[in-house]
Design a protein around this motif. Structure first.
Motif, PDB file in Angstrom:
ATOM      1  N   VAL A  61     -23.545   0.371 -10.597  1.00  0.00           N
ATOM      2  CA  VAL A  61     -22.179  -0.191 -11.134  1.00  0.00           C
ATOM      3  C   VAL A  61     -21.233  -0.647 -10.271  1.00  0.00           C
ATOM      4  CG1 VAL A  61     -20.222   0.384 -12.524  1.00  0.00           C
ATOM      5  CG2 VAL A  61     -22.197   1.293 -13.604  1.00  0.00           C
ATOM      6  N   ASN A  62     -21.283   1.365  -9.394  1.00  0.00           N
ATOM      7  CA  ASN A  62     -19.372   0.061  -8.504  1.00  0.00           C
ATOM      8  C   ASN A  62     -19.895  -0.206  -6.659  1.00  0.00           C
ATOM      9  OD1 ASN A  62     -18.161   2.331  -9.455  1.00  0.00           O
ATOM     10  ND2 ASN A  62     -19.205   3.495  -9.047  1.00  0.00           N
ATOM     11  N   LEU A  63     -21.146  -0.147  -6.555  1.00  0.00           N
ATOM     12  CA  LEU A  63     -21.470  -0.223  -5.216  1.00  0.00           C
ATOM     13  C   LEU A  63     -22.847  -1.817  -5.405  1.00  0.00           C
ATOM     14  CD1 LEU A  63     -22.040  -0.604  -2.492  1.00  0.00           C
ATOM     15  CD2 LEU A  63     -23.173   1.093  -2.078  1.00  0.00           C
ATOM     16  N   THR A  64     -24.004  -1.272  -5.890  1.00  0.00           N
ATOM     17  CA  THR A  64     -24.552  -2.797  -6.116  1.00  0.00           C
ATOM     18  C   THR A  64     -23.950  -3.904  -6.911  1.00  0.00           C
ATOM     19  OG1 THR A  64     -26.747  -1.177  -6.335  1.00  0.00           O
ATOM     20  CG2 THR A  64     -27.452  -3.218  -6.947  1.00  0.00           C
ATOM     21  N   GLY A  65     -23.170  -3.628  -7.651  1.00  0.00           N
ATOM     22  CA  GLY A  65     -22.572  -4.514  -9.059  1.00  0.00           C
ATOM     23  C   GLY A  65     -21.843  -5.395  -8.092  1.00  0.00           C
ATOM     24  N   THR A  66     -20.812  -4.672  -6.892  1.00  0.00           N
ATOM     25  CA  THR A  66     -20.412  -5.562  -5.634  1.00  0.00           C
ATOM     26  C   THR A  66     -20.931  -6.484  -5.129  1.00  0.00           C
ATOM     27  OG1 THR A  66     -19.049  -3.437  -6.248  1.00  0.00           O
ATOM     28  CG2 THR A  66     -18.675  -5.059  -4.296  1.00  0.00           C
ATOM     29  N   PHE A  67     -22.243  -6.276  -4.429  1.00  0.00           N
ATOM     30  CA  PHE A  67     -23.507  -7.174  -3.828  1.00  0.00           C
ATOM     31  C   PHE A  67     -23.507  -7.974  -4.601  1.00  0.00           C
ATOM     32  CE2 PHE A  67     -27.778  -7.116  -3.613  1.00  0.00           C
ATOM     33  CZ  PHE A  67     -27.749  -7.897  -2.320  1.00  0.00           C
ATOM     34  N   LEU A  68     -23.859  -7.788  -6.197  1.00  0.00           N
ATOM     35  CA  LEU A  68     -24.292  -8.907  -6.386  1.00  0.00           C
ATOM     36  C   LEU A  68     -23.570  -9.356  -7.280  1.00  0.00           C
ATOM     37  CD1 LEU A  68     -26.923  -6.732  -8.945  1.00  0.00           C
ATOM     38  CD2 LEU A  68     -27.622  -8.547  -7.331  1.00  0.00           C
ATOM     39  N   VAL A 122     -12.234  -3.737  -5.368  1.00  0.00           N
ATOM     40  CA  VAL A 122     -11.114  -3.258  -6.012  1.00  0.00           C
ATOM     41  C   VAL A 122     -11.919  -1.737  -5.835  1.00  0.00           C
ATOM     42  CG1 VAL A 122      -9.556  -1.753  -7.509  1.00  0.00           C
ATOM     43  CG2 VAL A 122      -9.805  -4.240  -7.400  1.00  0.00           C
ATOM     44  N   ALA A 123     -11.925  -0.314  -4.812  1.00  0.00           N
ATOM     45  CA  ALA A 123     -12.994   0.927  -4.931  1.00  0.00           C
ATOM     46  C   ALA A 123     -11.368   1.317  -4.645  1.00  0.00           C
ATOM     47  CB  ALA A 123     -13.058   0.523  -3.117  1.00  0.00           C
ATOM     48  N   SER A 124     -11.365   2.905  -4.514  1.00  0.00           N
ATOM     49  CA  SER A 124     -10.678   3.890  -4.045  1.00  0.00           C
ATOM     50  C   SER A 124     -10.358   5.179  -3.269  1.00  0.00           C
ATOM     51  CB  SER A 124     -11.732   4.787  -6.072  1.00  0.00           C
ATOM     52  OG  SER A 124     -11.261   6.276  -5.429  1.00  0.00           O
ATOM     53  N   THR A 125      -9.499   5.252  -3.124  1.00  0.00           N
ATOM     54  CA  THR A 125      -9.469   6.377  -2.132  1.00  0.00           C
ATOM     55  C   THR A 125     -10.478   7.117  -1.411  1.00  0.00           C
ATOM     56  OG1 THR A 125      -7.801   7.992  -3.497  1.00  0.00           O
ATOM     57  CG2 THR A 125      -6.535   6.858  -2.464  1.00  0.00           C
ATOM     58  N   SER A 183     -19.283  13.110  -5.995  1.00  0.00           N
ATOM     59  CA  SER A 183     -19.811  13.160  -4.747  1.00  0.00           C
ATOM     60  C   SER A 183     -20.821  11.526  -4.995  1.00  0.00           C
ATOM     61  CB  SER A 183     -20.763  14.430  -4.397  1.00  0.00           C
ATOM     62  OG  SER A 183     -22.014  14.500  -5.834  1.00  0.00           O
ATOM     63  N   ALA A 184     -20.885  11.259  -5.853  1.00  0.00           N
ATOM     64  CA  ALA A 184     -22.334  10.132  -6.251  1.00  0.00           C
ATOM     65  C   ALA A 184     -20.850   9.148  -6.060  1.00  0.00           C
ATOM     66  CB  ALA A 184     -22.704  10.373  -7.934  1.00  0.00           C
ATOM     67  N   TYR A 185     -20.234   9.232  -7.214  1.00  0.00           N
ATOM     68  CA  TYR A 185     -18.630   8.218  -7.610  1.00  0.00           C
ATOM     69  C   TYR A 185     -18.549   7.949  -5.946  1.00  0.00           C
ATOM     70  CZ  TYR A 185     -14.421   5.550  -8.414  1.00  0.00           C
ATOM     71  OH  TYR A 185     -12.644   5.582  -8.410  1.00  0.00           O
ATOM     72  N   HIS A 226     -16.997   4.965  -0.625  1.00  0.00           N
ATOM     73  CA  HIS A 226     -17.299   4.588   0.970  1.00  0.00           C
ATOM     74  C   HIS A 226     -18.101   3.382   1.087  1.00  0.00           C
ATOM     75  CE1 HIS A 226     -15.874   8.074   1.372  1.00  0.00           C
ATOM     76  NE2 HIS A 226     -15.581   8.792   2.807  1.00  0.00           N
ATOM     77  N   GLY A 227     -19.753   3.283   0.542  1.00  0.00           N
ATOM     78  CA  GLY A 227     -20.520   1.870   0.738  1.00  0.00           C
ATOM     79  C   GLY A 227     -19.828   0.913   0.498  1.00  0.00           C
ATOM     80  N   VAL A 228     -18.852   0.585  -0.831  1.00  0.00           N
ATOM     81  CA  VAL A 228     -18.155  -0.755  -0.927  1.00  0.00           C
ATOM     82  C   VAL A 228     -17.580  -0.666   0.312  1.00  0.00           C
ATOM     83  CG1 VAL A 228     -15.850  -1.617  -2.484  1.00  0.00           C
ATOM     84  CG2 VAL A 228     -18.061  -0.483  -3.584  1.00  0.00           C
ATOM     85  N   ILE A 229     -16.743   0.173   0.621  1.00  0.00           N
ATOM     86  CA  ILE A 229     -15.452  -0.144   2.260  1.00  0.00           C
ATOM     87  C   ILE A 229     -16.584  -0.346   3.870  1.00  0.00           C
ATOM     88  CG2 ILE A 229     -14.149   1.146   3.176  1.00  0.00           C
ATOM     89  CD1 ILE A 229     -13.295   1.962   1.015  1.00  0.00           C
ATOM     90  N   GLY A 230     -17.518  -0.146   3.181  1.00  0.00           N
ATOM     91  CA  GLY A 230     -18.540  -0.299   4.228  1.00  0.00           C
ATOM     92  C   GLY A 230     -19.054  -1.542   4.758  1.00  0.00           C
ATOM     93  N   LEU A 231     -19.753  -2.113   3.200  1.00  0.00           N
ATOM     94  CA  LEU A 231     -19.874  -3.522   2.419  1.00  0.00           C
ATOM     95  C   LEU A 231     -18.830  -4.589   3.125  1.00  0.00           C
ATOM     96  CD1 LEU A 231     -22.563  -5.239   1.367  1.00  0.00           C
ATOM     97  CD2 LEU A 231     -20.695  -4.831  -0.947  1.00  0.00           C
ATOM     98  N   THR A 232     -17.432  -3.568   2.710  1.00  0.00           N
ATOM     99  CA  THR A 232     -16.298  -4.917   2.696  1.00  0.00           C
ATOM    100  C   THR A 232     -15.870  -4.918   4.172  1.00  0.00           C
ATOM    101  OG1 THR A 232     -15.219  -4.165   1.336  1.00  0.00           O
ATOM    102  CG2 THR A 232     -13.403  -4.429   2.971  1.00  0.00           C
ATOM    103  N   ARG A 233     -15.820  -4.142   5.272  1.00  0.00           N
ATOM    104  CA  ARG A 233     -16.040  -4.284   6.518  1.00  0.00           C
ATOM    105  C   ARG A 233     -17.215  -5.193   7.554  1.00  0.00           C
ATOM    106  NH1 ARG A 233     -14.320   2.166   7.202  1.00  0.00           N
ATOM    107  NH2 ARG A 233     -12.105   1.708   6.521  1.00  0.00           N
ATOM    108  N   ALA A 234     -18.529  -4.676   6.760  1.00  0.00           N
ATOM    109  CA  ALA A 234     -19.855  -6.369   7.446  1.00  0.00           C
ATOM    110  C   ALA A 234     -19.222  -7.169   7.510  1.00  0.00           C
ATOM    111  CB  ALA A 234     -20.642  -5.536   7.207  1.00  0.00           C
ATOM    112  N   LEU A 235     -19.364  -7.921   5.662  1.00  0.00           N
ATOM    113  CA  LEU A 235     -18.988  -8.518   5.222  1.00  0.00           C
ATOM    114  C   LEU A 235     -17.989  -9.701   5.719  1.00  0.00           C
ATOM    115  CD1 LEU A 235     -20.535 -10.473   3.995  1.00  0.00           C
ATOM    116  CD2 LEU A 235     -19.259 -10.363   1.689  1.00  0.00           C
TER     117      LEU A 235
END
Length: 281
Positions: free
Chosen positions: A134-141, A161-164, A174-176, A181-190
């Motif tokens: 929901v939080n990472l793959t959805g952003t990717f797709l 819209v990530a999160s602190t 931990s999963a959230y 963290h993955g969303v922010i990594g994707l943001t920076r790479a893209l």
């Protein structure tokens, strides 16, 4: 953040000038909370707004509420599409439908998300995968589906819209945290991939915000600890140096700033909206 923007008076209400006129903005998780606030803010900036979510009735109610905002500018239009952001085919169909209704997508707000809490040892694989889906793959797709139109236009804005929780660690989520963290990594790479393409990619990172997720967290604290609702809310608010919950409209204003034409030099950033809880180093 828009202190120098020009304003327009419509029916005794003042709105920012339509800096996003002739732009189409799609907001995932747009039926409530932060998503609905972002839709309202982008509509005020002149964009045609498509709200995407899983429940048609909730989307219709949110769209009706946006259209009924007293004195709302007449240049904005509101549409809805139903999709499961974790399913590639569903996302592709929704993006095609949104494009048919309102034209090519110029602004994508990846807001949809979920949060569940559990000790790491009790976080099963299903819960782990759900948080990432929901939080990472959805952003990717959603980004992959919307990006071609932006590249063709030579102009686009992607705001995640990530999160602190994407900037620091929190216990029992931990999963959230991993997903955000993955969303922010994707943001920076893209952002680096698209730096010369006229498309910016940024993230906003709200702290505890007055949304259904926080209301669920409060209920969870009450149920597990026996504290009162007021005590539970105070505990969450205490993490914010301003000693309060962030309001959805504050997150929406930060998002809207990143979508402005004048924000073209801002890309690859993860901006906390958290009252000083997290400070960039």
């Amino acid at each position: 953040m828009n202190a120098t923007a020009k304003t327009v008076a419509v029916n005794d209400a003042t709105f920012p000038s339509p800096t996003l006129a002739n732009r189409h903005a799609l907001v995932t998780g747009g039926s409530r909370g932060i998503g609905a606030a972002i839709g309202r803010r982008l509509l005020a900036d002149g964009a045609a707004v498509t709200l995407l979510g899983r429940d048609a009735a909730s989307l219709d109610a949110a769209a009706t509420a946006l259209r009924a905002v007293p004195g709302a500018p007449m240049w904005g239009r509101v549409f809805t599409v139903v999709a499961d952001i974790t399913d590639a085919d569903s996302v592709a169909e929704a993006m095609a439908r949104a494009t048919q209704q309102a034209g090519p997508i110029h602004v994508l707000i990846n807001n949809a998300g979920q949060a569940t809490s559990a000790p790491f040892g009790k976080t099963d694989l299903q819960a782990w995968r759900r948080m990432l889906d929901v939080n990472l793959t959805g952003t990717f797709l959603c980004t992959q589906a919307a990006l071609p139109a932006m590249l063709e236009a030579g102009w686009g804005r992607v705001v995640n819209v990530a999160s602190t929780a994407g900037l620091v660690g929190y216990g029992y989520v931990s999963a959230y945290c991993a997903a955000k963290h993955g969303v922010i990594g994707l943001t920076r790479a893209l952002a680096l991939e698209l730096a010369t393409k006229g498309v910016t990619v940024n993230a906003v990172c709200p702290g505890y915000t007055e949304t259904d997720i926080v209301r669920d967290a409060v209920a969870n604290i009450v149920g597990k600890t026996g504290r009162t609702e007021a005590q539970a809310r105070a505990e969450l608010s205490s993490r914010n140096p301003q000693r309060r919950l962030v309001q959805p409209e504050e997150v929406a204003d930060a998002v809207a700033w990143l979508c402005q034409p004048a924000a073209a030099a801002i890309t690859g950033q993860a901006i906390p909206v958290a009252g000083g809880e997290v400070m960039a180093g």
